[in-house]
Design a protein around this motif. Sequence first.
Motif, mmCIF file in Angstrom:
data_model
loop_
_atom_site.group_PDB
_atom_site.id
_atom_site.type_symbol
_atom_site.label_atom_id
_atom_site.label_comp_id
_atom_site.label_asym_id
_atom_site.label_seq_id
_atom_site.Cartn_x
_atom_site.Cartn_y
_atom_site.Cartn_z
ATOM 1 N N UNK A 92 0.808 -1.429 -0.144
ATOM 2 C CA UNK A 92 0.076 0.036 -0.089
ATOM 3 C C UNK A 92 0.961 1.301 -0.094
ATOM 4 N N UNK A 93 1.858 1.429 0.747
ATOM 5 C CA UNK A 93 2.885 2.487 1.003
ATOM 6 C C UNK A 93 3.357 2.570 -0.413
ATOM 7 N N UNK A 94 3.964 1.495 -0.999
ATOM 8 C CA UNK A 94 4.599 1.561 -2.375
ATOM 9 C C UNK A 94 3.605 2.106 -3.416
ATOM 10 N N UNK A 95 2.512 1.769 -3.283
ATOM 11 C CA UNK A 95 1.637 2.294 -4.279
ATOM 12 C C UNK A 95 1.282 3.698 -4.456
ATOM 13 N N UNK A 96 1.330 4.178 -2.969
ATOM 14 C CA UNK A 96 0.872 5.841 -2.729
ATOM 15 C C UNK A 96 2.280 6.336 -3.191
ATOM 16 N N UNK A 97 3.630 5.832 -2.790
ATOM 17 C CA UNK A 97 4.791 6.529 -3.417
ATOM 18 C C UNK A 97 4.771 6.533 -4.897
ATOM 19 N N UNK A 98 4.505 5.623 -5.582
ATOM 20 C CA UNK A 98 4.508 5.404 -6.896
ATOM 21 C C UNK A 98 3.495 6.243 -7.546
ATOM 22 N N UNK A 99 2.315 6.508 -7.240
ATOM 23 C CA UNK A 99 1.377 7.211 -7.708
ATOM 24 C C UNK A 99 1.732 8.744 -7.486
ATOM 25 N N UNK A 100 2.343 9.156 -6.310
ATOM 26 C CA UNK A 100 3.041 10.539 -6.048
ATOM 27 C C UNK A 100 3.941 10.855 -7.049
ATOM 28 N N UNK A 101 4.887 9.965 -7.262
ATOM 29 C CA UNK A 101 6.075 9.906 -8.261
ATOM 30 C C UNK A 101 5.234 10.134 -9.699
ATOM 31 N N UNK A 102 4.362 9.333 -10.088
ATOM 32 C CA UNK A 102 3.909 9.782 -11.570
ATOM 33 C C UNK A 102 3.467 11.076 -11.635
ATOM 34 N N UNK A 103 2.665 11.460 -10.487
ATOM 35 C CA UNK A 103 1.875 12.810 -10.500
ATOM 36 C C UNK A 103 3.041 14.021 -10.484
ATOM 37 N N UNK A 104 4.360 13.642 -10.104
ATOM 38 C CA UNK A 104 5.224 14.872 -10.347
ATOM 39 C C UNK A 104 5.486 15.317 -11.375
ATOM 40 N N UNK A 105 5.026 14.548 -12.639
ATOM 41 C CA UNK A 105 5.100 15.010 -13.927
ATOM 42 C C UNK A 105 4.196 16.181 -14.234
ATOM 43 N N UNK A 106 2.869 16.198 -13.390
ATOM 44 C CA UNK A 106 1.990 17.270 -13.490
ATOM 45 C C UNK A 106 1.782 18.267 -12.471
ATOM 46 N N UNK A 107 2.343 17.739 -11.491
ATOM 47 C CA UNK A 107 2.343 18.746 -10.398
ATOM 48 C C UNK A 107 3.616 19.788 -10.255
ATOM 49 N N UNK A 108 3.659 20.594 -9.188
ATOM 50 C CA UNK A 108 4.583 21.669 -9.121
ATOM 51 C C UNK A 108 5.771 21.279 -8.053
ATOM 52 N N UNK A 109 5.613 20.123 -7.371
ATOM 53 C CA UNK A 109 6.450 19.644 -6.459
ATOM 54 C C UNK A 109 6.073 20.078 -5.068
ATOM 55 N N UNK A 110 5.192 20.798 -4.696
ATOM 56 C CA UNK A 110 4.803 21.306 -3.439
ATOM 57 C C UNK A 110 3.625 20.657 -2.775
ATOM 58 N N UNK A 111 3.909 20.568 -1.525
ATOM 59 C CA UNK A 111 3.020 19.380 -0.857
ATOM 60 C C UNK A 111 2.173 20.103 0.460
ATOM 61 N N UNK A 112 1.189 19.547 0.562
ATOM 62 C CA UNK A 112 0.330 20.032 1.874
ATOM 63 C C UNK A 112 0.804 19.170 2.920
ATOM 64 N N UNK A 113 1.321 19.535 4.077
ATOM 65 C CA UNK A 113 1.768 18.792 4.973
ATOM 66 C C UNK A 113 0.670 18.059 6.029
#
Length: 478
Positions: A408-429
């Motif tokens: 589950x954690x790996x899925x979350x991290x890989x989804x985040x990494x894929x979305x970095x192509x479209x996001x600006x890198x900033x996160x909501x803590x």
Amino acid sequence: MTVTLTRADGAREQLSDDVLDEFDAALRGRLVSGDAAEPEPRQEWNAMFGGPAGLTARCTGTADVVEAVRFARSRGLLLGVRGGGHSVAGLSSNPDGLLIDLSGMRGVLVDPERRLARVQGGAVLGDVDRETQAFGLATPLGRVSETGVAGLTLGGGVGNLESRYGLACDNLVEAQVVCADGSVRTASEAENPDLFWALRGGGGNFGVVTSFTFRLHPVGPIVGFAGVMYPLEEVAAVERKWREYAEVAPSEVTTAVYGFTFPAAPGMPEVVHDRPVVVVAGVHCGPDPDMGMRVLQPLREVGTPLLDLSQPMPYTAVQSAFDALFPRGVHRSYWKSQYLDELTDDAIDALARRAQDRPAPFTMLNIFRVGDAVRAVDPEATAFAERTSPYMVSIDTNWTDPDQDEAAIAWSRSTFEELTKYGNGRVFLNFTGRQDEPLQAGTDTAFGRNLQRLGRIKAALDPDNFFQLNNNIIPTPG
């Protein structure tokens, strides 16, 4: 009761019966050891971080908090603070140290003439909404009524009123804070302004906030509410049409899209039982609920509805509508988030693929339209720095089987990494998991240029980083 606790430096310290008895006698509340056979007054939300603290001071007021801070400081103990106990990252638990538990401090005092509410540090959102709605007033606070006011506000505070009235931290006008030296300070624009600036988005780095005073606005008691379930197979088309609406919606409308599997809930039609759905939600906080429903109508027409729950609704009901999806102590959770400067078709397609490949039914993939009032604030006016992006994606990975943790954690991290192509890198803590990451993870991207000023304020108020169980800011003098 002899207790051995972890110190802030990692060493272990044994506290004798005499020491604990003296500490207990100084409290009006209760001192409870981790091996006490009694339930926690407020269960930790994330099941990955359940269990009692090594020692808990169940505080009844500011004086108890002062005693607990001074005791922990004198012994060098690792100190944690629990307000609502709703931290995704488990920051409100402290299994080997001393925990200040504010759950007994949940009073709310409303001044309807001045449109202010004074809220104790252990209150949850539902406590505040109940009291303020008695006067037809509200302040922007989250979307789940069991969320703690303290953690939500100190981390910024997104919610159902943000498009019109901004974040929770934007509506904070004063706070009472027990600082690392045990002193009690009032923070406002006029008094301790640097501390006040830091509290609005800087997290629990600067002390224990025992009360918050919020600005109130006329809201409800009935508001326009849109809540429509569409088949998850239609998620890409639904999100495209939702985007068209969100980008022109008036400031009275706060809207979001949620992708998850709806449970077989009693009283709900079988057509949505255990059905993967995309939920399009919107709240219109204007004075005329019927007009609000007309404004929200397009959200009911972005796909093929499976179930439409839209209607004029009490604001308190709206605020608790998602509670059943976030039960305490049931789900194991690891969340990630990312802001997007633009919700492109490619981003929507990527989100759609991921939404249909979730590791567990209660895992959610959500898109929030960031409110107009949030983006109207200068990024350096408060510690909360992300004021420009119109969209935020949250990857709410929730599951129940401990054997599924790694996947589950790996899925979350890989989804985040894929979305970095479209996001600006900033996160909501506040939407950040904590599994093997340092406590400082994400603070640079979340705070941007504000991190330097936060580090200086931290150095002035807490040079030894006494308050470190948080999205931690390292003291940086000068």
